[in-house]
Scaffold this motif. Sequence first.
Motif, PDB file in Angstrom:
ATOM      1  N   PRO A   1       0.835  -1.210   0.000  1.00  0.00           N
ATOM      2  CA  PRO A   1       0.000   0.000   0.000  1.00  0.00           C
ATOM      3  C   PRO A   1       0.863   1.250   0.000  1.00  0.00           C
ATOM      4  N   PRO A   2       0.304   2.379  -0.419  1.00  0.00           N
ATOM      5  CA  PRO A   2       1.091   3.621  -0.426  1.00  0.00           C
ATOM      6  C   PRO A   2       1.624   3.951   0.965  1.00  0.00           C
ATOM      7  N   ALA A   3       2.855   4.425   1.015  1.00  0.00           N
ATOM      8  CA  ALA A   3       3.443   4.830   2.294  1.00  0.00           C
ATOM      9  C   ALA A   3       2.689   6.041   2.844  1.00  0.00           C
ATOM     10  N   GLU A   4       2.582   6.090   4.173  1.00  0.00           N
ATOM     11  CA  GLU A   4       1.939   7.238   4.809  1.00  0.00           C
ATOM     12  C   GLU A   4       2.966   8.348   5.029  1.00  0.00           C
ATOM     13  N   ASP A   5       2.562   9.422   5.687  1.00  0.00           N
ATOM     14  CA  ASP A   5       3.425  10.608   5.734  1.00  0.00           C
ATOM     15  C   ASP A   5       4.703  10.397   6.540  1.00  0.00           C
ATOM     16  N   ASN A   6       4.804   9.269   7.245  1.00  0.00           N
ATOM     17  CA  ASN A   6       6.055   8.958   7.952  1.00  0.00           C
ATOM     18  C   ASN A   6       6.943   8.019   7.145  1.00  0.00           C
ATOM     19  N   GLY A   7       6.527   7.730   5.899  1.00  0.00           N
ATOM     20  CA  GLY A   7       7.318   6.891   5.017  1.00  0.00           C
ATOM     21  C   GLY A   7       7.116   5.398   5.202  1.00  0.00           C
ATOM     22  N   VAL A   8       6.182   4.989   6.061  1.00  0.00           N
ATOM     23  CA  VAL A   8       5.943   3.583   6.357  1.00  0.00           C
ATOM     24  C   VAL A   8       4.662   3.109   5.684  1.00  0.00           C
TER      25      VAL A   8
END
Length: 286
Positions: A269-276
């Motif tokens: 899935p797309p990474a969230e704003d923390n890069g995870v």
Amino acid sequence: MTPLIEGFYDPATCTVSYVLADRIGGVAAIIDPVLDYDPKSGRTQTTSADRLMDYVKKQQLTVNWLLETHAHADHLSAAHYLRERVGGNIAISEKIVEVQRIFKRVFNLEHTFALDGSQFDHLLTDGETFELGALTVQALQVPGHTPADMAFQVADAIFLGDTLFMPDVGTARCDFPGGDAQQLYHSIRKILSFPAETRLYVCHDYPPAGRGPQWQSSVAEQRAANIHVHDGNDLVTFVALRQARDKTLAAPVLLLPSIQINIRAGEFPPAEDNGVCYLKIPLNHL
């Protein structure tokens, strides 16, 4: 031409991945590759996929296709990982859009998640054929386990996906969303209408006590001895047996992470704003 077929058994998920080729030094397809996943830590590894890649390199094969028999519920797909390293087009049944539609709701996926199968390079139709070097592969729609199950027939061999298992294990479950025991029965009879000597390659083996993993049988062996669907067991008998058995089965250990990855052709899935990247666990829903 006799295809070159090599099976790779993953004991953690009881999955068999295959490399299918027209010859040494020729053109190949990788079928149902496994991405190793530790549910306790959420970490992935590529040991199983790297075994396939090492074999491809040793046999000097050019990978043109990465074939998924369906969106698996018991292992994560390594198709995306392998495409980046050995090439090939990721292909699955065109019916994957039905599975995506079901599970986008289940997991409340991001609004941008497309429901058109565009995560895959190619969507296969029932009866479609494509070339694999000197071989011709035919895609066979075999719904029942899920709406999007597909088998692949080449020469005297069929890769079954989750339809039939080895005769002493039986057949695939049908209690996932979109599954249907009647459809599975008709799909199995479609496979068993091929000549008796046709070689059948299963996607999983759950060996009973006393034998090791196996993954090849034949139409004749399945018709004579499959414990769920041998000749003489009609539709009504099979559906009653399958539905009763499915009620006793626990959910696969990797159901929730697998589906979220596999409807994306093996991509995270797309990474969230923390890069995870994160997976979701729906509580009290399934």
